[in-house]
Design a protein around this motif. Structure first.
Motif, PDB file in Angstrom:
ATOM      1  N   ALA A   1       0.827  -1.208   0.000  1.00 28.80           N
ATOM      2  CA  ALA A   1       0.000   0.000   0.000  1.00 28.80           C
ATOM      3  C   ALA A   1       0.866   1.266   0.000  1.00 28.80           C
ATOM      4  CB  ALA A   1      -0.935   0.007   1.203  1.00 28.80           C
ATOM      5  N   GLN A   2       2.130   1.118   0.351  1.00 31.53           N
ATOM      6  CA  GLN A   2       3.087   2.227   0.385  1.00 31.53           C
ATOM      7  C   GLN A   2       2.575   3.358   1.278  1.00 31.53           C
ATOM      8  OE1 GLN A   2       3.840   3.134  -3.771  1.00 31.53           O
ATOM      9  NE2 GLN A   2       4.618   1.078  -4.146  1.00 31.53           N
ATOM     10  N   ASN A   3       1.996   2.955   2.404  1.00 30.02           N
ATOM     11  CA  ASN A   3       1.407   3.907   3.334  1.00 30.02           C
ATOM     12  C   ASN A   3       2.222   3.904   4.628  1.00 30.02           C
ATOM     13  OD1 ASN A   3      -0.195   5.356   5.141  1.00 30.02           O
ATOM     14  ND2 ASN A   3      -2.089   4.721   4.110  1.00 30.02           N
ATOM     15  N   LEU A   4       3.200   4.785   4.681  1.00 29.87           N
ATOM     16  CA  LEU A   4       4.120   4.821   5.827  1.00 29.87           C
ATOM     17  C   LEU A   4       3.425   5.196   7.124  1.00 29.87           C
ATOM     18  CD1 LEU A   4       7.105   6.615   4.048  1.00 29.87           C
ATOM     19  CD2 LEU A   4       6.790   4.162   4.399  1.00 29.87           C
ATOM     20  N   ALA A   5       2.444   6.097   7.046  1.00 30.09           N
ATOM     21  CA  ALA A   5       1.734   6.521   8.258  1.00 30.09           C
ATOM     22  C   ALA A   5       0.869   5.389   8.807  1.00 30.09           C
ATOM     23  CB  ALA A   5       0.877   7.753   7.972  1.00 30.09           C
ATOM     24  N   LEU A   6       0.133   4.723   7.934  1.00 29.10           N
ATOM     25  CA  LEU A   6      -0.693   3.608   8.395  1.00 29.10           C
ATOM     26  C   LEU A   6       0.186   2.465   8.905  1.00 29.10           C
ATOM     27  CD1 LEU A   6      -3.460   2.368   8.830  1.00 29.10           C
ATOM     28  CD2 LEU A   6      -3.432   1.613   6.425  1.00 29.10           C
ATOM     29  N   ALA A   7       1.304   2.236   8.235  1.00 28.57           N
ATOM     30  CA  ALA A   7       2.237   1.200   8.694  1.00 28.57           C
ATOM     31  C   ALA A   7       2.745   1.509  10.098  1.00 28.57           C
ATOM     32  CB  ALA A   7       3.403   1.057   7.720  1.00 28.57           C
ATOM     33  N   LEU A   8       2.984   2.785  10.370  1.00 32.37           N
ATOM     34  CA  LEU A   8       3.413   3.171  11.722  1.00 32.37           C
ATOM     35  C   LEU A   8       2.311   2.864  12.729  1.00 32.37           C
ATOM     36  CD1 LEU A   8       5.580   4.417  13.517  1.00 32.37           C
ATOM     37  CD2 LEU A   8       4.634   6.673  12.962  1.00 32.37           C
ATOM     38  N   GLY A   9       1.069   3.104  12.344  1.00 30.94           N
ATOM     39  CA  GLY A   9      -0.053   2.745  13.221  1.00 30.94           C
ATOM     40  C   GLY A   9      -0.142   1.255  13.455  1.00 30.94           C
ATOM     41  N   VAL A  10       0.097   0.479  12.401  1.00 31.98           N
ATOM     42  CA  VAL A  10       0.053  -0.987  12.527  1.00 31.98           C
ATOM     43  C   VAL A  10       1.159  -1.467  13.459  1.00 31.98           C
ATOM     44  CG1 VAL A  10       0.351  -3.178  11.282  1.00 31.98           C
ATOM     45  CG2 VAL A  10      -1.080  -1.370  10.305  1.00 31.98           C
ATOM     46  N   ILE A  11       2.361  -0.959  13.280  1.00 33.06           N
ATOM     47  CA  ILE A  11       3.461  -1.416  14.135  1.00 33.06           C
ATOM     48  C   ILE A  11       3.285  -0.922  15.568  1.00 33.06           C
ATOM     49  CG2 ILE A  11       5.220   0.381  13.811  1.00 33.06           C
ATOM     50  CD1 ILE A  11       7.202  -2.010  13.324  1.00 33.06           C
ATOM     51  N   GLY A  12       2.630   0.232  15.724  1.00 34.46           N
ATOM     52  CA  GLY A  12       2.286   0.693  17.075  1.00 34.46           C
ATOM     53  C   GLY A  12       1.309  -0.271  17.731  1.00 34.46           C
ATOM     54  N   GLY A  13       0.304  -0.716  16.969  1.00 30.27           N
ATOM     55  CA  GLY A  13      -0.634  -1.723  17.478  1.00 30.27           C
ATOM     56  C   GLY A  13       0.066  -3.023  17.805  1.00 30.27           C
ATOM     57  N   LEU A  14       1.033  -3.390  16.972  1.00 30.20           N
ATOM     58  CA  LEU A  14       1.817  -4.599  17.224  1.00 30.20           C
ATOM     59  C   LEU A  14       2.540  -4.496  18.560  1.00 30.20           C
ATOM     60  CD1 LEU A  14       3.300  -7.239  16.575  1.00 30.20           C
ATOM     61  CD2 LEU A  14       4.750  -5.960  15.006  1.00 30.20           C
ATOM     62  N   LEU A  15       3.158  -3.361  18.813  1.00 27.82           N
ATOM     63  CA  LEU A  15       3.852  -3.181  20.097  1.00 27.82           C
ATOM     64  C   LEU A  15       2.880  -3.230  21.269  1.00 27.82           C
ATOM     65  CD1 LEU A  15       6.566  -0.451  19.476  1.00 27.82           C
ATOM     66  CD2 LEU A  15       6.914  -2.731  20.428  1.00 27.82           C
ATOM     67  N   VAL A  16       1.729  -2.584  21.098  1.00 23.57           N
ATOM     68  CA  VAL A  16       0.718  -2.564  22.164  1.00 23.57           C
ATOM     69  C   VAL A  16       0.265  -3.981  22.498  1.00 23.57           C
ATOM     70  CG1 VAL A  16      -1.685  -1.894  22.638  1.00 23.57           C
ATOM     71  CG2 VAL A  16      -0.055  -0.211  21.777  1.00 23.57           C
ATOM     72  N   LEU A  17       0.237  -4.871  21.522  1.00 24.60           N
ATOM     73  CA  LEU A  17      -0.169  -6.261  21.762  1.00 24.60           C
ATOM     74  C   LEU A  17       0.995  -7.159  22.167  1.00 24.60           C
ATOM     75  CD1 LEU A  17      -2.638  -6.582  18.801  1.00 24.60           C
ATOM     76  CD2 LEU A  17      -3.238  -6.770  21.221  1.00 24.60           C
ATOM     77  N   ALA A  18       2.180  -6.870  21.649  1.00 25.65           N
ATOM     78  CA  ALA A  18       3.330  -7.737  21.929  1.00 25.65           C
ATOM     79  C   ALA A  18       3.797  -7.636  23.380  1.00 25.65           C
ATOM     80  CB  ALA A  18       4.478  -7.423  20.966  1.00 25.65           C
ATOM     81  N   VAL A  19       3.689  -6.458  23.971  1.00 18.92           N
ATOM     82  CA  VAL A  19       4.118  -6.311  25.371  1.00 18.92           C
ATOM     83  C   VAL A  19       3.273  -7.187  26.298  1.00 18.92           C
ATOM     84  CG1 VAL A  19       4.311  -4.703  27.306  1.00 18.92           C
ATOM     85  CG2 VAL A  19       5.206  -4.065  25.055  1.00 18.92           C
ATOM     86  N   PRO A  20       1.938  -7.101  26.259  1.00 19.97           N
ATOM     87  CA  PRO A  20       1.171  -7.992  27.137  1.00 19.97           C
ATOM     88  C   PRO A  20       1.307  -9.469  26.745  1.00 19.97           C
ATOM     89  CG  PRO A  20      -0.320  -6.658  25.810  1.00 19.97           C
ATOM     90  CD  PRO A  20       1.066  -6.136  25.578  1.00 19.97           C
ATOM     91  N   THR A  21       1.617  -9.740  25.486  1.00 15.34           N
ATOM     92  CA  THR A  21       1.871 -11.128  25.094  1.00 15.34           C
ATOM     93  C   THR A  21       3.085 -11.655  25.849  1.00 15.34           C
ATOM     94  OG1 THR A  21       0.927 -10.803  22.888  1.00 15.34           O
ATOM     95  CG2 THR A  21       2.412 -12.684  23.176  1.00 15.34           C
ATOM     96  N   ALA A  22       4.155 -10.866  25.860  1.00 20.95           N
ATOM     97  CA  ALA A  22       5.377 -11.274  26.575  1.00 20.95           C
ATOM     98  C   ALA A  22       5.104 -11.448  28.061  1.00 20.95           C
ATOM     99  CB  ALA A  22       6.485 -10.251  26.346  1.00 20.95           C
TER     100      ALA A  22
END
Length: 161
Positions: A105-126
């Motif tokens: 999609a070449q959408n750097l801003a949305l990708a940043l949102g996705v990776i932010g969501g990933l971090l928000v989920l990965a911390v409680p996963t750990a």
């Protein structure tokens, strides 16, 4: 309360299956495009952008650690196991979503949102993994650190382009 990790020969098929599964799921989006595209090559690269070959080394290693962690939690008889596995699936979904959002999609801003969501989920996963099996939680830490670095990298790409 966490359990002590102990694996024996009977665990080998399960560990291998989990490692292969996580590596397949995690690497599947790369087939949709990646850093070899003309679009990506045209982007200004942040100073912190590592050599491209490093991604091909780091991601399989991290997915392998995640696979082992997943197996340790999967086999545990713990009341929080279902929550931990749900968090793992959710964070993997964000992990898988990032590549097509960034490269296809070449959408750097949305990708940043996705990776932010990933971090928000990965911390409680750990944390959830660590509560079930200390070793499993520790195996997720390198992934967390790399995803945090990737988020900064994504932000720098956005800022430069």
């Amino acid at each position: 309360m966490t359990t002590a990790v102990s694996l024996d020969r009977d665990d080998i098929p399960g560990v291998l299956a989990a490692v292969v599964l996580v590596n397949l799921v995690g690497s599947a989006p790369a087939a949709l495009g990646g850093p070899g595209s003309a679009w990506f090559q045209s982007l200004a690269k942040p100073v912190i952008y590592p050599p491209p070959w490093l991604f091909g080394v780091v991601w399989p290693l991290l997915f392998t650690l995640l696979g082992v962690a997943l197996y340790l939690v999967w086999r545990a008889d713990h009341p929080s196991r279902r929550l931990a596995l749900g968090l793992f699936v959710a964070q993997m979904a964000f992990n898988v979503a990032w590549t097509p959002v960034f490269f296809r999609a070449q959408n750097l801003a949305l990708a940043l949102g996705v990776i932010g969501g990933l971090l928000v989920l990965a911390v409680p996963t750990a944390v959830a993994f660590g509560r079930i099996e200390r070793t499993a939680g520790l195996l997720v830490v390198p992934y967390l650190l790399w995803v945090a670095f990737a988020a900064v990298l994504n932000y720098r790409f956005l800022a430069l382009n």
